[in-house]
Motif scaffolding. Sequence first.
Motif, PDB file in Angstrom:
ATOM      1  N   ALA A   2       0.815  -1.213   0.000  1.00  0.00           N
ATOM      2  CA  ALA A   2       0.000   0.000   0.000  1.00  0.00           C
ATOM      3  C   ALA A   2       0.847   1.261   0.000  1.00  0.00           C
ATOM      4  CB  ALA A   2      -0.949  -0.005   1.189  1.00  0.00           C
ATOM      5  N   TRP A   3       2.074   1.173   0.530  1.00  0.00           N
ATOM      6  CA  TRP A   3       2.939   2.352   0.561  1.00  0.00           C
ATOM      7  C   TRP A   3       3.307   2.842  -0.839  1.00  0.00           C
ATOM      8  CZ3 TRP A   3       3.808   5.383   4.557  1.00  0.00           C
ATOM      9  CH2 TRP A   3       3.523   4.897   5.829  1.00  0.00           C
ATOM     10  N   PHE A   4       3.323   1.941  -1.806  1.00  0.00           N
ATOM     11  CA  PHE A   4       3.674   2.340  -3.161  1.00  0.00           C
ATOM     12  C   PHE A   4       2.624   3.245  -3.793  1.00  0.00           C
ATOM     13  CE2 PHE A   4       6.166  -1.605  -2.701  1.00  0.00           C
ATOM     14  CZ  PHE A   4       7.423  -1.062  -2.934  1.00  0.00           C
ATOM     15  N   ALA A   5       1.391   3.189  -3.279  1.00  0.00           N
ATOM     16  CA  ALA A   5       0.324   4.029  -3.814  1.00  0.00           C
ATOM     17  C   ALA A   5       0.370   5.454  -3.268  1.00  0.00           C
ATOM     18  CB  ALA A   5      -1.035   3.398  -3.510  1.00  0.00           C
ATOM     19  N   LEU A   6       1.043   5.682  -2.151  1.00  0.00           N
ATOM     20  CA  LEU A   6       1.085   7.019  -1.551  1.00  0.00           C
ATOM     21  C   LEU A   6       1.599   8.083  -2.522  1.00  0.00           C
ATOM     22  CD1 LEU A   6       0.762   9.001   0.780  1.00  0.00           C
ATOM     23  CD2 LEU A   6       2.954   8.180   1.686  1.00  0.00           C
ATOM     24  N   PRO A   7       2.737   7.863  -3.183  1.00  0.00           N
ATOM     25  CA  PRO A   7       3.197   8.894  -4.126  1.00  0.00           C
ATOM     26  C   PRO A   7       2.202   9.139  -5.264  1.00  0.00           C
ATOM     27  CG  PRO A   7       4.943   7.288  -3.727  1.00  0.00           C
ATOM     28  CD  PRO A   7       3.710   6.773  -3.057  1.00  0.00           C
ATOM     29  N   ARG A  62      -4.836   7.350   2.624  1.00  0.00           N
ATOM     30  CA  ARG A  62      -5.230   6.696   3.871  1.00  0.00           C
ATOM     31  C   ARG A  62      -6.630   6.096   3.777  1.00  0.00           C
ATOM     32  NH1 ARG A  62      -1.830   7.119   8.146  1.00  0.00           N
ATOM     33  NH2 ARG A  62      -3.556   6.533   9.513  1.00  0.00           N
ATOM     34  N   VAL A  63      -7.571   6.810   3.153  1.00  0.00           N
ATOM     35  CA  VAL A  63      -8.914   6.232   3.045  1.00  0.00           C
ATOM     36  C   VAL A  63      -8.955   5.118   2.005  1.00  0.00           C
ATOM     37  CG1 VAL A  63     -10.075   8.284   3.927  1.00  0.00           C
ATOM     38  CG2 VAL A  63      -9.841   7.997   1.482  1.00  0.00           C
ATOM     39  N   TRP A  64      -8.128   5.222   0.983  1.00  0.00           N
ATOM     40  CA  TRP A  64      -8.031   4.128   0.007  1.00  0.00           C
ATOM     41  C   TRP A  64      -7.470   2.881   0.682  1.00  0.00           C
ATOM     42  CZ3 TRP A  64      -3.345   1.896  -1.480  1.00  0.00           C
ATOM     43  CH2 TRP A  64      -3.439   0.926  -2.471  1.00  0.00           C
ATOM     44  N   ARG A  65      -6.481   3.073   1.520  1.00  0.00           N
ATOM     45  CA  ARG A  65      -5.792   1.965   2.200  1.00  0.00           C
ATOM     46  C   ARG A  65      -6.739   1.164   3.090  1.00  0.00           C
ATOM     47  NH1 ARG A  65      -2.548   1.975   7.027  1.00  0.00           N
ATOM     48  NH2 ARG A  65      -3.441   4.021   7.321  1.00  0.00           N
ATOM     49  N   ILE A  66      -7.696   1.847   3.734  1.00  0.00           N
ATOM     50  CA  ILE A  66      -8.622   1.114   4.609  1.00  0.00           C
ATOM     51  C   ILE A  66      -9.826   0.572   3.834  1.00  0.00           C
ATOM     52  CG2 ILE A  66      -7.917   2.332   6.693  1.00  0.00           C
ATOM     53  CD1 ILE A  66     -10.623   3.891   6.495  1.00  0.00           C
ATOM     54  N   GLN A  69     -15.295   2.620   0.960  1.00  0.00           N
ATOM     55  CA  GLN A  69     -15.821   3.101  -0.324  1.00  0.00           C
ATOM     56  C   GLN A  69     -16.582   4.428  -0.218  1.00  0.00           C
ATOM     57  OE1 GLN A  69     -15.126   1.744  -3.360  1.00  0.00           O
ATOM     58  NE2 GLN A  69     -13.770   0.351  -2.271  1.00  0.00           N
ATOM     59  N   PRO A  70     -17.512   4.590   0.746  1.00  0.00           N
ATOM     60  CA  PRO A  70     -18.205   5.883   0.830  1.00  0.00           C
ATOM     61  C   PRO A  70     -17.249   7.045   1.100  1.00  0.00           C
ATOM     62  CG  PRO A  70     -19.407   4.210   2.069  1.00  0.00           C
ATOM     63  CD  PRO A  70     -18.090   3.603   1.671  1.00  0.00           C
ATOM     64  N   LEU A  71     -16.272   6.819   1.943  1.00  0.00           N
ATOM     65  CA  LEU A  71     -15.298   7.864   2.252  1.00  0.00           C
ATOM     66  C   LEU A  71     -14.434   8.170   1.023  1.00  0.00           C
ATOM     67  CD1 LEU A  71     -14.590   9.651   4.608  1.00  0.00           C
ATOM     68  CD2 LEU A  71     -12.998   7.906   5.408  1.00  0.00           C
ATOM     69  N   GLN A  72     -14.092   7.142   0.269  1.00  0.00           N
ATOM     70  CA  GLN A  72     -13.358   7.364  -0.975  1.00  0.00           C
ATOM     71  C   GLN A  72     -14.185   8.204  -1.948  1.00  0.00           C
ATOM     72  OE1 GLN A  72     -11.674   3.763  -2.706  1.00  0.00           O
ATOM     73  NE2 GLN A  72     -11.409   2.923  -0.658  1.00  0.00           N
ATOM     74  N   GLY A  73     -15.484   7.935  -1.998  1.00  0.00           N
ATOM     75  CA  GLY A  73     -16.374   8.721  -2.859  1.00  0.00           C
ATOM     76  C   GLY A  73     -16.393  10.190  -2.468  1.00  0.00           C
ATOM     77  N   LEU A  74     -16.406  10.459  -1.169  1.00  0.00           N
ATOM     78  CA  LEU A  74     -16.357  11.841  -0.689  1.00  0.00           C
ATOM     79  C   LEU A  74     -15.034  12.497  -1.068  1.00  0.00           C
ATOM     80  CD1 LEU A  74     -17.919  11.391   2.866  1.00  0.00           C
ATOM     81  CD2 LEU A  74     -18.990  12.492   0.877  1.00  0.00           C
ATOM     82  N   TRP A  75     -13.944  11.732  -0.932  1.00  0.00           N
ATOM     83  CA  TRP A  75     -12.631  12.271  -1.284  1.00  0.00           C
ATOM     84  C   TRP A  75     -12.589  12.647  -2.765  1.00  0.00           C
ATOM     85  CZ3 TRP A  75      -8.481  11.159  -4.490  1.00  0.00           C
ATOM     86  CH2 TRP A  75      -7.303  11.850  -4.211  1.00  0.00           C
ATOM     87  N   TRP A  76     -13.064  11.756  -3.636  1.00  0.00           N
ATOM     88  CA  TRP A  76     -13.064  12.039  -5.067  1.00  0.00           C
ATOM     89  C   TRP A  76     -13.968  13.221  -5.403  1.00  0.00           C
ATOM     90  CZ3 TRP A  76      -9.548  10.650  -8.372  1.00  0.00           C
ATOM     91  CH2 TRP A  76      -8.805   9.501  -8.126  1.00  0.00           C
ATOM     92  N   GLU A 120     -10.898   6.916  10.181  1.00  0.00           N
ATOM     93  CA  GLU A 120      -9.563   7.327   9.728  1.00  0.00           C
ATOM     94  C   GLU A 120      -9.306   8.752  10.210  1.00  0.00           C
ATOM     95  OE1 GLU A 120      -6.221   7.788   8.911  1.00  0.00           O
ATOM     96  OE2 GLU A 120      -6.720   5.775   8.252  1.00  0.00           O
ATOM     97  N   ARG A 121      -9.085   8.870  11.508  1.00  0.00           N
ATOM     98  CA  ARG A 121      -8.948  10.173  12.159  1.00  0.00           C
ATOM     99  C   ARG A 121      -7.790  10.983  11.593  1.00  0.00           C
ATOM    100  NH1 ARG A 121     -10.545  10.542  18.189  1.00  0.00           N
ATOM    101  NH2 ARG A 121     -12.409   9.880  17.089  1.00  0.00           N
ATOM    102  N   ILE A 122      -6.698  10.339  11.222  1.00  0.00           N
ATOM    103  CA  ILE A 122      -5.566  11.093  10.665  1.00  0.00           C
ATOM    104  C   ILE A 122      -5.972  11.769   9.361  1.00  0.00           C
ATOM    105  CG2 ILE A 122      -3.248  10.884   9.681  1.00  0.00           C
ATOM    106  CD1 ILE A 122      -2.689   8.766  11.857  1.00  0.00           C
TER     107      ILE A 122
END
Length: 149
Positions: A2-7, A62-66, A69-76, A120-122
């Motif tokens: 998962a760390w490879f996706a951060l960049p 971070r939300v992708w890593r966990i 899906q709904p949180l990812q939708g909000l991020w996008w 995902e508080r961070i």
Amino acid sequence: MAWFALPLFILLSLGGGGLVGLAVETGGWYAALEKPGFNPPNWVFGPVWTTLYILIGIAGWRVWRIGDQPLQGLWWTQLILNFAWTPIFFAAQQLLVAFGVILALDAMIVVFVVNAWRNERIAALLFLPYALWTSYATILNVSLWWMNA
């Protein structure tokens, strides 16, 4: 793994925001607008948005890593609204429409923070500077519209 996706997330948010900024002419028209006294100097926007886009990218990763899906939708959704605001404000010179977009962006940021706070508080904390700056930008946007309508 998962760390490879951060960049990639940082590149997406920072690079996307940078490309939108480069694609839109902000100089002459914006410089001629009457501005409120709290309008920052132009040099402030680059460092602020660079920092915010990095934080947005980390939060997205971070939300992708966990796998929320709904949180990812909000991020996008917030990212799309963020990227849409610049051409509406600067290229189309539609300050009132841009105000509507930034209000929607403010709402998405708050909804993201509230929902991320549980799982995902961070990521939620990473969005707080973004929420503050975007709130300020909202006040600036409506002030520019009011003063130049």
